[in-house]
Design an enzyme around this catalytic site. Structure first.
Site, PDB file in Angstrom:
ATOM      1  N   ASP A  25       0.816  -1.222   0.000  1.00  0.00           N
ATOM      2  CA  ASP A  25       0.000   0.000   0.000  1.00  0.00           C
ATOM      3  C   ASP A  25       0.846   1.266   0.000  1.00  0.00           C
ATOM      4  OD1 ASP A  25      -2.252  -1.745   0.285  1.00  0.00           O
ATOM      5  OD2 ASP A  25      -1.779  -1.839   2.424  1.00  0.00           O
ATOM      6  N   LYS A  40       1.957   2.324  -5.098  1.00  0.00           N
ATOM      7  CA  LYS A  40       2.616   1.861  -6.328  1.00  0.00           C
ATOM      8  C   LYS A  40       1.752   2.149  -7.550  1.00  0.00           C
ATOM      9  CE  LYS A  40       3.027  -2.301  -4.539  1.00  0.00           C
ATOM     10  NZ  LYS A  40       2.745  -2.079  -3.129  1.00  0.00           N
ATOM     11  N   GLY A  96      -4.564  -4.475  -4.465  1.00  0.00           N
ATOM     12  CA  GLY A  96      -5.688  -3.693  -4.981  1.00  0.00           C
ATOM     13  C   GLY A  96      -5.215  -2.290  -5.285  1.00  0.00           C
ATOM     14  N   HIS A  97      -5.533  -1.803  -6.479  1.00  0.00           N
ATOM     15  CA  HIS A  97      -5.240  -0.399  -6.735  1.00  0.00           C
ATOM     16  C   HIS A  97      -6.492   0.283  -7.275  1.00  0.00           C
ATOM     17  CE1 HIS A  97      -3.216  -2.862  -9.898  1.00  0.00           C
ATOM     18  NE2 HIS A  97      -4.171  -2.300 -10.593  1.00  0.00           N
ATOM     19  N   THR A 131      -5.968 -11.711   3.472  1.00  0.00           N
ATOM     20  CA  THR A 131      -7.085 -11.083   2.756  1.00  0.00           C
ATOM     21  C   THR A 131      -8.179 -12.102   2.459  1.00  0.00           C
ATOM     22  OG1 THR A 131      -5.994 -11.516   0.656  1.00  0.00           O
ATOM     23  CG2 THR A 131      -5.566  -9.372   1.663  1.00  0.00           C
ATOM     24  N   GLN A 171       2.164  -5.872  -3.118  1.00  0.00           N
ATOM     25  CA  GLN A 171       2.539  -5.933  -1.699  1.00  0.00           C
ATOM     26  C   GLN A 171       3.869  -5.179  -1.466  1.00  0.00           C
ATOM     27  OE1 GLN A 171       1.567  -9.356  -3.048  1.00  0.00           O
ATOM     28  NE2 GLN A 171      -0.447  -8.553  -2.678  1.00  0.00           N
ATOM     29  N   THR A 187      -9.784  -5.400   1.402  1.00  0.00           N
ATOM     30  CA  THR A 187     -10.653  -5.861   2.491  1.00  0.00           C
ATOM     31  C   THR A 187     -11.415  -4.727   3.167  1.00  0.00           C
ATOM     32  OG1 THR A 187      -8.808  -5.630   4.027  1.00  0.00           O
ATOM     33  CG2 THR A 187      -9.130  -7.810   3.040  1.00  0.00           C
ATOM     34  N   VAL A 193       3.010  14.524  -4.416  1.00  0.00           N
ATOM     35  CA  VAL A 193       2.486  15.511  -3.456  1.00  0.00           C
ATOM     36  C   VAL A 193       0.948  15.579  -3.472  1.00  0.00           C
ATOM     37  CG1 VAL A 193       4.572  16.927  -3.354  1.00  0.00           C
ATOM     38  CG2 VAL A 193       2.889  17.334  -5.179  1.00  0.00           C
TER      39      VAL A 193
END
Ligand code: IMP
Length: 431
Positions: free
Chosen positions: A13, A16, A40-41, A130, A225, A302, A415
């Protein structure tokens, strides 16, 4: 043809997805090489937001090819749902845009059931997975009883493999885990139906690599990950079941080490973690709450609240060595705006001694205390800055400290959430 590998330097998280999206502009092929639908993205298409777990975010860039490598464990149901959702949003998916490696392992319904039942049985000792069947699927792969994408194209072989597997899985599910058994015919019918749709995408990834080499294109290897969730190098056993470190781009996609030219480590400006396991810089106070809220730190897969803490540069330093990082991308720096004092962890105190590497022993790691360096915060909105000179001096001091402690140069500073809210110091593709 400078290829780039994007990896997480923390516990996943790190943001990426945004960096991959940004770099895809200069890539012709984006390849996932490990993990599965545990990642998940969040993607925004035509103002509509949805979350992709398997398809690389590069799919949003028209004309770019995406691939799911052999190192990924693929849930066909999730993959088809993502293809459908993207299709509805006007992003047509066809085999020219997406390849699924024929060697990728397939998540079966019993993998998910075993994952969830095991966690329930462990109670307070649970890993906090998960529940997507990731661990049990990788177990079968290493145990040489897994089912691969290529098996979906050979119905008789697929059926026989599921039949053999079910004998063992059903026994384990019913007699040990106290869960329900699965029916062979139901699984075969459901998977062969999905296979009909997936067949055109299932191919040898070498064909894509050959084409890109011929055209002298760039490849972006997208890790999922983070380094400290790596099954070998992470905070074992509170890890995922794959290797998110950069070297896996070779084995998980099918290229040689000389084809990885730039290793980019993604560092969130603070630390988060979902699931269980020690967390040296965790903040169980108002500051942790502030970061959690402001950074909208909820698990994309999740929905769980992520645990938050100060930036742990011992962890990032470990990641620099384990991945051979060439440069760092700092993400979510704007989330820290407004805090009076910032702290970075520059060492661990273990039994009265200061160390600068995470010990392999979980017990020792659990006893580590953070050694902090305090830095001044900033109040100004930094989201409009497009070069370092536009940042408050305190923000630059924070970034300088990251470079100094890790010994790795920065190439990107994010930013804000938007694609344009980024300071690019050096394009990893050299463009
Ligand atoms: P699994 O990968 O579902 O087996 O979960 C094992 C551990 O990895 C748990 O602590 C999960 O929360 C964590 N994990 C898995 N995928 C991700 C991710 O994409 N981001 C952050 N944590 C993850």
């Amino acid at each position: 043809m400078p290829n780039t590998v994007v990896v997480g330097t923390q516990w996943g998280d790190e943001g990426k997805g945004k960096v991959v999206d940004l770099l895809t502009a200069n890539a012709q092929l984006v390849v996932r090489f490990q993990g599965g639908a545990n990642a998940g993205h969040t993607l925004v298409v035509g103002g509509k937001q949805f979350i992709c777990h398997l398809i690389p975010s590069g799919i949003l860039h028209s004309g770019k090819k995406c691939a799911i490598g052999n190192g990924v464990v693929v849930d066909p149901e999730v993959l088809l749902k993502e293809m459908d959702a993207l299709g509805k949003a006007g992003i047509g998916i066809d085999p020219d845009r997406l390849t699924l490696s024929e060697k990728a392992h397939v998540i079966m319904p019993y993998h998910k059931a075993i994952d969830q039942a095991r966690e329930a049985l462990k109670g307070k000792d649970m890993i906090g997975t998960t529940g997507r069947g990731i661990g049990p699927c990788y177990e079968d792969k290493v145990g040489r009883m897994g089912i691969r994408a290529v098996d979906l194209t050979e119905p008789a072989i697929f059926r026989r493999k599921v039949e053999v597997n079910l004998k063992e899985k059903n026994h384990y599910l019913v007699n040990y885990l106290g869960a329900k058994p699965f029916d062979l015919e139901t699984i075969v019918a459901e998977y062969l139906r999905m296979a009909e749709r997936l067949k055109p995408y299932i191919d040898d990834l070498s064909n894509d690599f050959e084409r890109i080499r011929r055209d002298k294109g760039n490849i972006l290897f997208e890790g999922a990950q983070g380094t400290h969730l790596d099954v070998d190098h992470g905070t074992y056993p509170y890890v995922t079941s794959s290797n998110p470190v950069s070297g896996t781009a070779c084995s998980g996609a099918g290229v040689g080490p000389h084809e990885l030219h730039h290793i980019l480590g993604i560092v969130k400006a603070y630390t988060t973690r979902v699931g269980a396991g020690p967390f040296v810089t965790e903040l169980n106070d108002a500051t942790g709450e502030y970061i959690q809220q402001k950074g909208r730190e909820f698990g994309a897969t999740t929905g769980r609240k992520r645990r938050c803490g100060w930036l742990d540069l011992v962890a990032v330093g470990d990641a620099a060595r384990l991945n051979g990082l060439d440069s760092l991308a700092i993400t979510k720096l704007d989330v820290l705006t407004g805090l009076d004092t910032l702290r970075i962890c520059v060492g661990y105190e273990l039994d009265g001694q200061v160390i600068n590497r995470r010990p392999a022993s979980l017990d020792k790691f659990g006893r580590c205390l953070p050694v902090y360096r305090n830095l001044p915060g900033w109040k100004e909105d930094i989201s409009g800055a497009r070069d370092l000179g536009k940042l408050p001096v305190q923000t630059r001091t924070y970034l300088d400290a990251i470079e100094e402690v890790t010994g790795v140069p920065l190439s990107i500073v994010s930013v804000g959430a938007g694609r344009e809210e980024t300071i690019v110091l050096k394009d990893p593709f050299g463009c």
